[in-house]
Design a protein around this motif. Sequence first.
Motif, PDB file in Angstrom:
ATOM      1  N   ASP A   1      -1.191 -22.063  17.187  1.00  0.00           N
ATOM      2  CA  ASP A   1      -2.222 -22.524  18.115  1.00  0.00           C
ATOM      3  C   ASP A   1      -3.542 -22.779  17.380  1.00  0.00           C
ATOM      4  O   ASP A   1      -4.607 -22.338  17.817  1.00  0.00           O
ATOM      5  N   HIS A   2      -3.427 -23.464  16.258  1.00  0.00           N
ATOM      6  CA  HIS A   2      -4.595 -23.862  15.455  1.00  0.00           C
ATOM      7  C   HIS A   2      -5.499 -22.686  15.097  1.00  0.00           C
ATOM      8  O   HIS A   2      -6.722 -22.818  15.048  1.00  0.00           O
TER       9      HIS A   2
ATOM     10  N   ASP B   1      -2.026 -23.726   6.071  1.00  0.00           N
ATOM     11  CA  ASP B   1      -2.201 -24.792   7.048  1.00  0.00           C
ATOM     12  C   ASP B   1      -1.564 -26.069   6.511  1.00  0.00           C
ATOM     13  O   ASP B   1      -2.254 -26.962   6.023  1.00  0.00           O
ATOM     14  N   ALA B   2      -0.250 -26.128   6.596  1.00  0.00           N
ATOM     15  CA  ALA B   2       0.490 -27.301   6.117  1.00  0.00           C
ATOM     16  C   ALA B   2       1.752 -27.403   6.948  1.00  0.00           C
ATOM     17  O   ALA B   2       2.488 -26.423   7.070  1.00  0.00           O
ATOM     18  N   GLY B   3       1.997 -28.572   7.526  1.00  0.00           N
ATOM     19  CA  GLY B   3       3.172 -28.722   8.373  1.00  0.00           C
ATOM     20  C   GLY B   3       2.951 -28.081   9.728  1.00  0.00           C
ATOM     21  O   GLY B   3       1.872 -28.178  10.317  1.00  0.00           O
ATOM     22  N   ALA B   4       4.005 -27.389  10.219  1.00  0.00           N
ATOM     23  CA  ALA B   4       4.011 -26.940  11.617  1.00  0.00           C
ATOM     24  C   ALA B   4       3.245 -25.650  11.868  1.00  0.00           C
ATOM     25  O   ALA B   4       3.097 -25.246  13.024  1.00  0.00           O
TER      26      ALA B   4
ATOM     27  N   PRO C   1      -5.904 -22.435   3.461  1.00  0.00           N
ATOM     28  CA  PRO C   1      -5.439 -23.628   2.729  1.00  0.00           C
ATOM     29  C   PRO C   1      -4.256 -23.270   1.823  1.00  0.00           C
ATOM     30  O   PRO C   1      -4.202 -22.154   1.308  1.00  0.00           O
ATOM     31  N   PRO C   2      -3.318 -24.223   1.648  1.00  0.00           N
ATOM     32  CA  PRO C   2      -2.174 -23.943   0.778  1.00  0.00           C
ATOM     33  C   PRO C   2      -2.601 -23.781  -0.683  1.00  0.00           C
ATOM     34  O   PRO C   2      -3.607 -24.360  -1.106  1.00  0.00           O
TER      35      PRO C   2
ATOM     36  N   VAL D   1       2.756 -12.698   5.697  1.00  0.00           N
ATOM     37  CA  VAL D   1       2.138 -13.826   5.014  1.00  0.00           C
ATOM     38  C   VAL D   1       3.175 -14.937   4.842  1.00  0.00           C
ATOM     39  O   VAL D   1       4.310 -14.683   4.439  1.00  0.00           O
ATOM     40  N   HIS D   2       2.773 -16.151   5.170  1.00  0.00           N
ATOM     41  CA  HIS D   2       3.666 -17.313   5.009  1.00  0.00           C
ATOM     42  C   HIS D   2       2.955 -18.302   4.088  1.00  0.00           C
ATOM     43  O   HIS D   2       2.160 -19.124   4.541  1.00  0.00           O
ATOM     44  N   PRO D   3       3.207 -18.217   2.784  1.00  0.00           N
ATOM     45  CA  PRO D   3       2.347 -18.927   1.826  1.00  0.00           C
ATOM     46  C   PRO D   3       2.865 -20.295   1.336  1.00  0.00           C
ATOM     47  O   PRO D   3       2.504 -20.725   0.243  1.00  0.00           O
TER      48      PRO D   3
END
Length: 384
Positions: A317-318, A308-311, A326-327, A281-283
Amino acid sequence: MATPRVMFVNHTSAIAGAELVLLDVVRRWQGATAFLFEDGPLDQAMQRTGLAVVRSRFGRGLSAVKRDASLWRAAPLAGRLAGVAVEIARTARRHDVVYANSQKAFVLAALAGAVARRPLVWHLHDIIDGSHFGSAQRRLQVTLANRFAARVVVPSAPAAAAFTAAGGRADLVEIVPNGVAIVRDPRPPAAIRVALGLPDGPLVGVFSRLAPWKGQHVLLDALAGLPGVGAIVVGDALFGEQDYAAALHAQAAALGLAERVRFLGHRADVPLLMQAVDVMVHPSVAPEPFGRTLVEAMLAGTPVIATDAGAAAEILDHGAAGTLVPPADAAALAAAIARTLAAPDGLAAQRARAAARARALYGVEAMQEAVAAVIARVAAGAAR
Ligand code: UDP
Ligand code: GLC
């Protein structure tokens, strides 16, 4: 033209993502110089790569100045900052190109470069927006970049967009995605868990340094709604965020998660830990400039859920190579974790696509070559 003599400048000697990138970049530059503000792990790692290390006499502790601090708060340090700039200018005279790898290194190298008249490359690892920097800092950074940088290297399109939105010149920008490599362990996850003393059962992992914008607190909130799911929180407060680290421990206790959440601190075996968990998880709650851990998990073959924020969207790949949420939305994160854990084939197709994408787009050699090309062009321009 002969190989340019390059001086790499970094302000902190803690090793976070930007420093890991720098260590890979400099492997191409045996005999070059690393100018560091302070001693510490980066200093030692740099020496092992074969660079000559010059350590500032005045730079110790300057990395503790907060990135969003007002210029007035930094004012008492003016003498020492000037001292570092003079040292950089003096060292720069023995080099053809100055390569600044952090924003503080860049600011002082810009002032020094103006004196030493050496071309300056800024490897900008940050998103220059209001969620990361104060307005005075942003103004200072783009003003100096527009005036003194020969090139600005950024790791992603969102980092480039933030730089130009803050007023930076678009013609300076060069996007060089970070290169990431890991060594994969051949053992199955269950065997790795046994070897590392990790628990059985559904297990998620977060692998970022502890900082409010990295959003570990959102994962803890999400876990409160996921009974029976365990987590490892890997990483430490590298830049003075000890209060946040303490708050995370308190939050885990208050949510009754003490048994389910393990804080492992900073680890040198992140790729192995990633292979051991069911989902990474990358929160981050603010835009991520790149996020090496995303690519590491893709290479490890572990499903990724990222905000979904930044890179993150670009890297994943979307949504085709990982799940985007969402953040700062614990409920959405909890739902995504539950869906991933319940996926019958462990999202095999998505994981295969992610690993292939990571290998194709984020190789270390490609990054080294792209940076070398930037340096060569800048040196050639200066020699004309
Ligand atoms: N990392 C590590 N040990 C830890 C936590 C993180 O070695 O305990 C590494 C991680 O594997 C990654 C880097 O630190 O390569 C962090 O880079 P990233 O771009 O994800 O974030 P940053 O901290 O630079 O914002
Ligand atoms: C910074 C960013 C991170 C990026 C790293 C390397 O520390 O926070 O997103 O991956 O630099 O560019």
